[in-house]
Design an enzyme around this catalytic site. Structure first.
Site, mmCIF file in Angstrom:
data_model
loop_
_atom_site.group_PDB
_atom_site.id
_atom_site.type_symbol
_atom_site.label_atom_id
_atom_site.label_comp_id
_atom_site.label_asym_id
_atom_site.label_seq_id
_atom_site.Cartn_x
_atom_site.Cartn_y
_atom_site.Cartn_z
ATOM 1 N N TYR A 154 0.837 -1.200 0.000
ATOM 2 C CA TYR A 154 0.000 0.000 0.000
ATOM 3 C C TYR A 154 0.872 1.249 0.000
ATOM 4 O O TYR A 154 0.619 2.206 -0.750
ATOM 5 C CB TYR A 154 -0.918 0.000 1.219
ATOM 6 N N THR A 189 -12.507 6.236 8.631
ATOM 7 C CA THR A 189 -13.326 5.936 7.474
ATOM 8 C C THR A 189 -13.462 4.420 7.342
ATOM 9 O O THR A 189 -13.035 3.665 8.216
ATOM 10 C CB THR A 189 -12.685 6.482 6.187
#
Length: 243
Positions: A154, A189
């Site tokens: 990532y 989130t």
């Protein structure tokens, strides 16, 4: 600096940073095209923004991994709005972890979303942003600035985003296009929900950055009419405690 009567396109707009970015842009007077895979959520957000702020909205369901779909997303936005002033490249995923355990499907999902999708959207939008002296905003990450041992794959995608954005800034800045990168750390989130506990469930309110804080930074960068906001870092205040 203003967003009044501008036309913006936000990817990953169905939740989190993208959703709140659309709200802040609309609050500031921008008309907003909403792109993501979850059409029903986009429709609800579009109705909310039109009702609350009186702006034009457009729903363009899109999987950013699909080059033709991304081209259609930008084309539809320009056809419906007549112009494009702002693109917010926000769509991204963070699956995986230890490199030895990352599956090929997880690797490809991150690369196709965080790298390919950003490239496709940017490439399609550049001619239109040149016409309007517009702003191109990339959602980067703390992981794209410092090593992230917990998820190197990532991190690599976010290093790519920053390198691409800043090099592109040098290429299209002379044409009048502003290019900005906004780098948050942990944000409450749905992030990481694909393979782990979502950040919104892992962290308590007030413990880390909230998506609306990132949205405000994005809107500030997107509102520039002459200058470029090169980069904004948005970290929780104790991020470097113990470093």
């Amino acid at each position: 600096m203003t967003l009044q009567d501008k036309y913006a396109l936000v990817t990953g707009a169905s939740a989190g940073i993208g959703e709140d970015t659309a709200r802040v842009l609309a609050r500031e007077g921008a008309n907003v095209a909403l792109a993501a895979r979850r059409e029903e959520r986009l429709e609800g957000l579009a109705d909310e923004l039109a009702s609350a702020f009186g702006v034009e909205t457009l729903v363009v369901p899109t999987d950013v991994r699909d080059e033709e779909a991304v081209e259609a997303m930008v084309r539809t936005t320009v056809e419906e709005f007549g112009r494009l002033d702002v693109l917010v490249n926000n769509a991204g995923v963070g699956v995986g972890g230890d490199v030895a355990d990352v599956t090929t499907d997880e690797y490809r999902l991150m690369m196709e979303t965080n790298v390919d999708g950003v490239f496709f959207a940017t490439q399609a939008a550049i001619p239109h942003l040149r016409e309007t002296d517009g702003n191109l905003v990339f959602v980067g990450s703390f992981a794209g600035q410092y090593p992230r041992p917990g998820n190197p794959t990532y991190a690599a995608t976010k290093w790519w985003v920053r390198g691409f954005a800043h090099s592109l800034e040098g290429q299209i800045g002379p044409d009048g296009v502003g290019v900005s990168v906004v780098n948050p750390t942990e944000v409450r989130t749905e992030f990481a929900s694909e393979s782990d506990t979502a950040f919104e469930d892992h962290f308590d309110p007030g413990e880390v950055t909230e998506p609306e804080e990132v949205a405000e930074a994005i809107a500030f960068a997107a509102s520039q009419e002459r200058s470029t906001v090169h980069e904004i870092d948005l970290y929780r205040r104790d991020k470097f405690d113990g470093w």
